[in-house]
Design a protein around this motif. Structure first.
Motif, mmCIF file in Angstrom:
data_model
loop_
_atom_site.group_PDB
_atom_site.id
_atom_site.type_symbol
_atom_site.label_atom_id
_atom_site.label_comp_id
_atom_site.label_asym_id
_atom_site.label_seq_id
_atom_site.Cartn_x
_atom_site.Cartn_y
_atom_site.Cartn_z
ATOM 1 N N GLU A 26 -28.452 -26.102 -3.235
ATOM 2 C CA GLU A 26 -28.979 -27.083 -2.594
ATOM 3 C C GLU A 26 -28.042 -28.031 -1.856
ATOM 4 O O GLU A 26 -28.124 -28.582 -0.773
ATOM 5 C CB GLU A 26 -29.622 -28.078 -3.382
ATOM 6 N N THR A 27 -26.847 -28.073 -2.248
ATOM 7 C CA THR A 27 -25.786 -29.023 -1.686
ATOM 8 C C THR A 27 -24.749 -28.121 -0.849
ATOM 9 O O THR A 27 -24.017 -28.898 -0.197
ATOM 10 C CB THR A 27 -24.997 -29.490 -2.800
ATOM 11 N N ARG A 28 -24.934 -26.926 -1.039
ATOM 12 C CA ARG A 28 -23.937 -26.018 -0.108
ATOM 13 C C ARG A 28 -22.640 -26.100 -0.708
ATOM 14 O O ARG A 28 -21.572 -26.129 -0.145
ATOM 15 C CB ARG A 28 -24.238 -26.325 1.286
ATOM 16 N N PHE A 33 -20.126 -37.927 -1.133
ATOM 17 C CA PHE A 33 -20.710 -39.036 -1.984
ATOM 18 C C PHE A 33 -22.326 -38.480 -2.075
ATOM 19 O O PHE A 33 -22.873 -38.807 -3.055
ATOM 20 C CB PHE A 33 -20.584 -40.507 -1.776
ATOM 21 N N LYS A 34 -22.834 -38.026 -0.966
ATOM 22 C CA LYS A 34 -24.251 -37.703 -0.937
ATOM 23 C C LYS A 34 -24.458 -36.470 -1.886
ATOM 24 O O LYS A 34 -25.525 -36.373 -2.584
ATOM 25 C CB LYS A 34 -24.685 -37.259 0.470
ATOM 26 N N GLU A 35 -23.571 -35.606 -1.963
ATOM 27 C CA GLU A 35 -23.622 -34.312 -2.667
ATOM 28 C C GLU A 35 -23.560 -34.921 -4.291
ATOM 29 O O GLU A 35 -24.391 -34.305 -5.094
ATOM 30 C CB GLU A 35 -22.783 -33.288 -2.564
ATOM 31 N N GLU A 47 -15.117 -27.230 -3.199
ATOM 32 C CA GLU A 47 -14.755 -28.271 -2.216
ATOM 33 C C GLU A 47 -14.420 -29.645 -2.761
ATOM 34 O O GLU A 47 -13.827 -30.367 -1.737
ATOM 35 C CB GLU A 47 -16.231 -28.615 -1.277
ATOM 36 N N VAL A 74 -15.977 -26.982 -8.649
ATOM 37 C CA VAL A 74 -16.346 -27.107 -7.467
ATOM 38 C C VAL A 74 -15.465 -26.855 -6.647
ATOM 39 O O VAL A 74 -14.468 -27.747 -6.513
ATOM 40 C CB VAL A 74 -17.085 -28.542 -7.330
ATOM 41 N N LEU A 98 -30.064 -34.765 1.526
ATOM 42 C CA LEU A 98 -29.647 -33.266 1.099
ATOM 43 C C LEU A 98 -31.016 -32.486 0.727
ATOM 44 O O LEU A 98 -31.293 -31.383 1.106
ATOM 45 C CB LEU A 98 -28.574 -33.142 0.070
ATOM 46 N N TYR A 133 -33.683 -27.078 -10.004
ATOM 47 C CA TYR A 133 -32.965 -26.725 -8.657
ATOM 48 C C TYR A 133 -31.482 -25.927 -9.083
ATOM 49 O O TYR A 133 -30.947 -26.283 -10.116
ATOM 50 C CB TYR A 133 -32.493 -28.114 -7.996
ATOM 51 N N LYS A 139 -6.178 -23.876 -3.379
ATOM 52 C CA LYS A 139 -6.631 -24.385 -4.890
ATOM 53 C C LYS A 139 -5.367 -23.774 -5.701
ATOM 54 O O LYS A 139 -5.174 -22.750 -5.708
ATOM 55 C CB LYS A 139 -7.809 -23.789 -5.136
ATOM 56 N N ALA A 189 -29.067 -41.874 -1.587
ATOM 57 C CA ALA A 189 -27.970 -41.357 -0.687
ATOM 58 C C ALA A 189 -28.124 -39.622 -0.559
ATOM 59 O O ALA A 189 -28.128 -38.909 0.370
ATOM 60 C CB ALA A 189 -26.591 -41.492 -0.763
ATOM 61 N N GLY A 190 -28.474 -39.236 -1.842
ATOM 62 C CA GLY A 190 -28.643 -37.959 -2.102
ATOM 63 C C GLY A 190 -29.871 -37.272 -1.543
ATOM 64 O O GLY A 190 -29.998 -35.863 -1.176
ATOM 65 N N ARG A 206 -33.284 -31.418 3.615
ATOM 66 C CA ARG A 206 -33.097 -30.815 4.690
ATOM 67 C C ARG A 206 -33.608 -29.501 4.724
ATOM 68 O O ARG A 206 -34.063 -28.670 3.551
ATOM 69 C CB ARG A 206 -31.626 -30.802 5.101
ATOM 70 N N ASP A 258 -24.343 -37.815 -5.245
ATOM 71 C CA ASP A 258 -25.600 -38.504 -5.575
ATOM 72 C C ASP A 258 -26.739 -37.638 -5.906
ATOM 73 O O ASP A 258 -27.445 -37.648 -6.869
ATOM 74 C CB ASP A 258 -25.822 -39.461 -4.426
ATOM 75 N N PHE A 259 -26.925 -36.574 -5.181
ATOM 76 C CA PHE A 259 -28.068 -35.641 -5.458
ATOM 77 C C PHE A 259 -27.995 -34.926 -6.814
ATOM 78 O O PHE A 259 -28.653 -34.790 -7.386
ATOM 79 C CB PHE A 259 -27.885 -34.451 -4.125
#
Lengths: 192, 192
Positions: free
Chosen positions: A95-97, A76-78, A113, A111, B189, A90, B2, B185-186, B192, A80-81
């Motif tokens: 940035e989110t790896r 969820f953080k990725e 992941e 994506v 990221l 960006y 996948k 939340a993002g 960092r 949101d970012f």
């Protein structure tokens, strides 16, 4: 008490849709969109509404392709970012790896992941004002084998998708408890 | 691993949208639809995809109006029932003991017992094949005062909406835990 209020654009719950596209220089990009839904079953179609201000709007107009990736709650953080910043400033995968995988069917990145993605070819644009609906034909699905049920459908209990609460809470949620079976729970009312 | 699979029309989570319309004889009707979403903010628009086989399809074509009612988890059996049977055979308000309220803004009924409803005027049809997208301008909202936050937005934690898991689980769910704040939340990221 029922109140009669001005129009609002809140439809609960909202999904969290991560739209994958390629930029004109070939860089993969992702953005977070809540305004979309399945639009047809035959042909299988999906719609996503975007503002012209977004990079994704221009990417899809150029490539006529996009993916709709469904993130799991652990990302969820990725998610949101990628909704907070622009791909003009960006490299959001970096940035989110997160890892871009090229779709074999459409000119757009998946994506790696995230549990599954729908691969879409643009078939129609509907201008509505501030937003334009991008309607894509879904031509394939890329999914982690672990999130599929025996019929190869993505299982919500394995996908563990994110919900967005919109302006009322401005927060993300996960799914809760099973309430009952569809096309079944309603039978109780029919028989009383 | 996948897997690359045929197209599917699964976008998790699906909302449970209860579409309110009037029939040609004035009888109020409701149906359960999962395929829809917010389509634009200015003007505020929503889209819902329907098959020509449904009564609602013909009702909206005639009245050029509909409501999108969001049920709470406590009404998941009623929501399921109105998706199982046709308004041609059942008076669905009667069967479910739900109450139709006439919208003051559009020619369509609101479900009194559900936490909120968006009142919509048809502005565009997009034929996609088996389904047609009905795009409506949202002209107002009817909401229970108890589900609104201080800014009069429906709060997901008070609305307690239903999620549909689609073909992968064929079940309904409620919302779970708050994961974190959107547009916030993002940041972790980014720093960092």
């Amino acid at each position: 008490m029922k109140l009669f209020l001005p129009a609002q654009t809140i439809l609960l719950p909202f999904p969290v849709l991560i739209i994958g596209t390629y930029c004109s220089d070939g860089k993969p990009n992702i953005m977070n969109a809540a305004w979309g839904g399945i639009a047809s079953s035959k042909p299988p179609c999906i719609s996503v509404s975007l503002r012209e201000a977004t990079l994704t709007y221009h990417n899809i107009k150029q490539t006529e392709a996009f993916t709709v990736n469904i993130p799991s709650e652990k990302h969820f953080k990725e998610a949101d970012f990628v909704g907070m910043v622009s791909g003009r400033e960006y490299d959001k995968f970096n940035e989110t790896r997160l890892t871009p995988l090229k779709s074999k069917l459409v000119n757009a990145p998946i994506v790696k992941e995230f549990p599954y993605a729908l691969e879409c070819k643009l078939i129609k644009l509907v201008d509505l004002g501030l937003h334009t609906m991008f309607i894509g034909e879904i031509v394939g699905m890329a999914a982690d084998s672990e999130v599929l049920n025996l019929n190869q459908f993505p299982d919500i209990e394995k996908v563990r998708p994110i919900l967005w609460g919109s302006y009322g809470s401005m927060a993300y949620y996960n799914i809760g408890d099973k309430l009952g079976n569809a096309f079944s729970a309603g039978n109780e009312l029919q028989q009383r």
